[in-house]
Design an enzyme around this catalytic site. Structure first.
Site, PDB file in Angstrom:
ATOM      1  N   TYR A 142      52.772  68.887 -69.985  1.00  0.00           N
ATOM      2  CA  TYR A 142      53.692  70.265 -69.915  1.00  0.00           C
ATOM      3  C   TYR A 142      53.752  70.696 -71.382  1.00  0.00           C
ATOM      4  O   TYR A 142      54.169  71.764 -71.606  1.00  0.00           O
ATOM      5  CB  TYR A 142      55.062  69.782 -69.321  1.00  0.00           C
ATOM      6  N   LYS A 189      49.061  55.208 -65.535  1.00  0.00           N
ATOM      7  CA  LYS A 189      47.665  55.016 -65.077  1.00  0.00           C
ATOM      8  C   LYS A 189      46.941  54.541 -66.140  1.00  0.00           C
ATOM      9  O   LYS A 189      45.707  54.952 -66.778  1.00  0.00           O
ATOM     10  CB  LYS A 189      47.010  56.371 -64.734  1.00  0.00           C
ATOM     11  N   ASP A 221      48.747  56.015 -58.221  1.00  0.00           N
ATOM     12  CA  ASP A 221      48.282  56.292 -56.842  1.00  0.00           C
ATOM     13  C   ASP A 221      48.715  55.278 -55.927  1.00  0.00           C
ATOM     14  O   ASP A 221      49.260  55.549 -54.700  1.00  0.00           O
ATOM     15  CB  ASP A 221      46.505  56.323 -57.016  1.00  0.00           C
ATOM     16  N   ASP A 245      57.434  64.000 -61.873  1.00  0.00           N
ATOM     17  CA  ASP A 245      57.476  65.269 -61.061  1.00  0.00           C
ATOM     18  C   ASP A 245      56.957  65.323 -59.552  1.00  0.00           C
ATOM     19  O   ASP A 245      57.612  65.540 -58.570  1.00  0.00           O
ATOM     20  CB  ASP A 245      56.469  66.552 -61.843  1.00  0.00           C
ATOM     21  N   ASP A 249      59.352  64.678 -55.862  1.00  0.00           N
ATOM     22  CA  ASP A 249      59.231  65.586 -54.863  1.00  0.00           C
ATOM     23  C   ASP A 249      58.725  64.806 -53.501  1.00  0.00           C
ATOM     24  O   ASP A 249      59.213  65.122 -52.545  1.00  0.00           O
ATOM     25  CB  ASP A 249      58.142  66.569 -55.343  1.00  0.00           C
TER      26      ASP A 249
END
Length: 357
Positions: A142, A189, A221, A245, A249
């Site tokens: 971001y 990751k 994952d 993020d 959600d």
């Protein structure tokens, strides 16, 4: 206690839900003898329309002198359908986080038993879930360098982290884990990304300072899968900006709706409190939005920024009583909900105020 609160309604349903967050603060002030004063400011699409800037200078100035910020929502479909737009509402949110040093986003996944059937997951999988996410806010793709080739056919976003950014949020997450279930899961990751390898290396170093906390490392994952398979296995989850993020959600389905999840963005100064739902322009102005996440954000504000745990608990209890009486907004209603108890934004906010008394 005397505190000054800046209310930034933002876009879409933001003004509707922050109205009830503010009303609850006023009610708590009356009942406990606290003096909360308020100011209001623009941000996002509202800021662009008024000043051409998603974070007007006046808003930032007000934010820096406030004791806490209650925010509504940000975004507009106009920009969603125009990826070439140079000025976007979300730029205001990213900038205020940077300017106020808000590096840690706390998102508690609080499950009310009355809403077990509102989730798409099985009640027996959900019951007993209690997760606190720590999402890093000032690094990652971001904020990294963004490029587009001259022919506009190739693009890149730099995923970047510095050691100190990982250290400071890891310490906050471990401190929270120490007073909760003494379990922390760090999500990355590291098998693919160099930024994640630094993340894991730093978390492993910080973990040595907290031998009483059980640390687990999990790839993003697998974490996404485990979150819906067995959410009760998680206590404190620590992760980077992009992964956080997405995961939070996803976790909204545990609570039944995004309209039930609050968040706190904190650093070393003024805290920023907001529901995690978006601007929801499809229902804006129709008295359909769920105000409970905004009200729960107020509870977080009272506890985290001001240390008012009793007042925060009273707000959560009032919401619990409201739900136990069968009252729902449309997003958390199901086929068994008494239609006479499906309320709009205003009526739901008023019910919570009644139970606060």
């Amino acid at each position: 206690m005397k505190k000054h609160i800046l209310v930034i309604p933002g876009d879409g349903i933001g003004p509707e839900v922050t109205t009830w967050g503010k009303a609850v603060l006023e009610k708590i002030g009356q009942q406990f003898g606290h003096e909360f004063t308020f100011d209001e400011a623009l941000m996002g699409h509202a800021g662009i329309e008024a000043t051409g800037n998603p974070l007007p200078d006046e808003t930032l100035e007000k934010a820096k002198v406030s004791d806490a910020i209650l925010f509504g929502a940000i975004g507009h479909i106009k920009y969603d359908n125009d990826p070439s737009a140079k000025v976007r509402p979300e730029q205001g949110l990213l900038k205020i986080r940077k300017e106020l040093g808000l590096y840690a986003n706390l998102r508690p996944i609080m499950l009310f038993d009355e809403l077990l059937d509102a989730s798409s997951l099985k009640p027996e999988i959900l019951k007993g879930t209690d997760i606190l996410f720590f999402r890093e806010l000032t690094g990652d793709v971001y904020f990294g360098e963004k490029k587009r080739s001259e022919d506009r056919n190739t693009a890149s976003d730099l995923m970047i982290y510095s050691r100190y950014e990982v250290e400071r949020i890891a310490i906050k997450a471990y401190e929270a884990a120490r007073v909760r279930g003494k379990k922390l899961c760090s999500v990355d990751k590291a098998n693919v990304l160099e930024a994640s390898r630094l993340w894991r290396e730093v978390v492993q170093e910080i973990a040595k300072q907290y031998p009483d906390v059980e640390t687990e490392h999990m790839f993003i994952d697998n974490a996404a899968m485990q979150l819906v398979k067995n959410p009760k296995k998680f206590d404190v989850v620590l992760t980077a900006n992009l992964f956080g993020d997405i995961l939070t959600d996803e976790a909204s389905q545990i609570a039944g709706s995004m309209g039930m999840l609050a968040s706190a963005s904190v650093g070393d100064g003024t805290g920023f409190f907001e529901p995690i739902h978006g601007s929801a322009h499809d229902i804006a102005g129709q008295d359909k939005a769920n105000p409970l996440a905004s009200i729960l954000s107020v509870a977080l504000m009272l506890e985290i920024s001001f240390g008012l745990k009793e007042e925060a608990k009273l707000i959560t209890s009032a919401i619990d009583k409201t739900l136990k009486q069968g009252y729902r907004t449309g997003d958390i209603a199901d086929a068994n909900t008494d239609k006479s108890k499906i309320l709009g934004t205003t009526a739901m906010g008023q019910k919570v105020l009644e139970y606060l008394s």
